[in-house]
Design an enzyme around this catalytic site. Sequence first.
Site, mmCIF file in Angstrom:
data_model
loop_
_atom_site.group_PDB
_atom_site.id
_atom_site.type_symbol
_atom_site.label_atom_id
_atom_site.label_comp_id
_atom_site.label_asym_id
_atom_site.label_seq_id
_atom_site.Cartn_x
_atom_site.Cartn_y
_atom_site.Cartn_z
ATOM 1 N N LEU A 284 4.515 7.947 -2.322
ATOM 2 C CA LEU A 284 4.067 7.185 -0.996
ATOM 3 C C LEU A 284 4.900 5.702 -1.496
ATOM 4 O O LEU A 284 4.843 5.383 -3.286
ATOM 5 C CB LEU A 284 2.390 6.696 -0.248
ATOM 6 N N ASP A 285 5.721 4.799 -1.111
ATOM 7 C CA ASP A 285 6.077 3.539 -1.686
ATOM 8 C C ASP A 285 5.508 2.368 -1.752
ATOM 9 O O ASP A 285 4.078 2.195 -0.620
ATOM 10 C CB ASP A 285 7.559 3.724 -1.260
#
Lengths: 132, 315
Positions: A87-88
């Site tokens: 995930l960013d």
Amino acid sequence: MAVARGALLKYLRVNVSPLPQNPSASSNGLFQLTFNAIRRRFSEEVRGSFLDKSEVTDRVISVVKNFQKVDPSKVSPNAHFQNDLGLDSLDAVEIVMALEEEFGFEIPDNEADKINSINLAVDFIASHPQAK
Amino acid sequence: MMNIRCFQNNFSAASFPLVPVQLPSRMETHLWYVLPNEVKSMSLLSQYSELLSPCEKEDINCIRGDDLRKRALLARALVRTTIARYQINNQVNPSSLKFRKNAHGKPEVEWQDDDNLCPVPLHFNLSHTSSMIACGVTMNVAIGIDIEEKQRQLKNNVLAFSRRYFSPYEVKILTAISDPEIQHQEFIKLWTLKEAYVKALGRGFSGLPFKTFTIRSKPATTGSFNLSEDFVSKASEIIVESSDDPENLTNEWQFALLELAGSHYAAICMEKDKTVGGEANTPMKLTVWKTIPFIEDECVSGTDAVVAIGGLIKQ
């Protein structure tokens, strides 16, 4: 401990209602009774507000698994948002927002992107009495 | 074809030398990007691996999932090879670069007092998505970049998210957009700009809550600068305003918003060089390369791969 209690007492308001007159009890005994009753109420309220860690873990895991781009098989209590789930920064903030909705309290913006693993999320939520 | 595996660390850089590049000038940004899907060769990946410090290798080994590991490896390789290109005096081995983090976790180069390394006030910032890794480079001034896939899905509703995290003015702008697709695009663009800003400041999302500042566009004043054909953008400036102190921030930071490789929005935030005089707003000079380090570099500025969509930019 006394200092902490003092500080707590300063900030917590307790309804004080006049005591019913009871001629049979001595004034000392009455005072003791009331004081203990107040102290018990405090501890119940404080203790009762913190959620149980394993319940928090289950709920956090289910929020994260609900994320479309997350592979549910990778979501373990140790999972790191970036390194394990890919995930960013925007995803991480989205998760924080979803956790706010799940637990009904606001997670301050200056904490938001530090919560970057399931463990950190659980620790944070379990240590906040406002979490529902 | 030479078998690079015969060579040790020191020699592998020489076997496939990095094409050296001139340092960016003042008010100039260099942007390098790599597309992970184009890097398939295992021997190339292992060559990149050789560039990493033991710490970096360990961090990468902790990552679970081949794609994620590859992405992390490419990010490190991109930063190291990119910075190594700018040593105009000496050949620099990208594996000899050292990095450290500032108080908020922003990575920066730690220049050594070494014969081989000439300290150069190079600044860089990295951003990645699952399909692109980008590195921006400037001289003397701070830089922050952020890239996002144009098509990325949002879990939350755009307006709900904006109300929670963006400034009131920004929410107003987004709310006024009736087409949900355009609203989605504008949200992503705004996110990249805000991220680029807090990264340029070196503070990150936690260090500077997004609600405390507004980023918006404003028609550029022509001032004493001639608008020429070099302008690809709509000649509107992007500015930042603090909720607490509206005067202070606007003049110090310059923004550029691009569409990259047709698939990504990219925002660049660069500190203005105070030694460049004049009131007129100088456009940001921008040069963009698509690269596969050690294999090929392609300058893509001015092509379809780089479309300026906001800010004063000169390619």
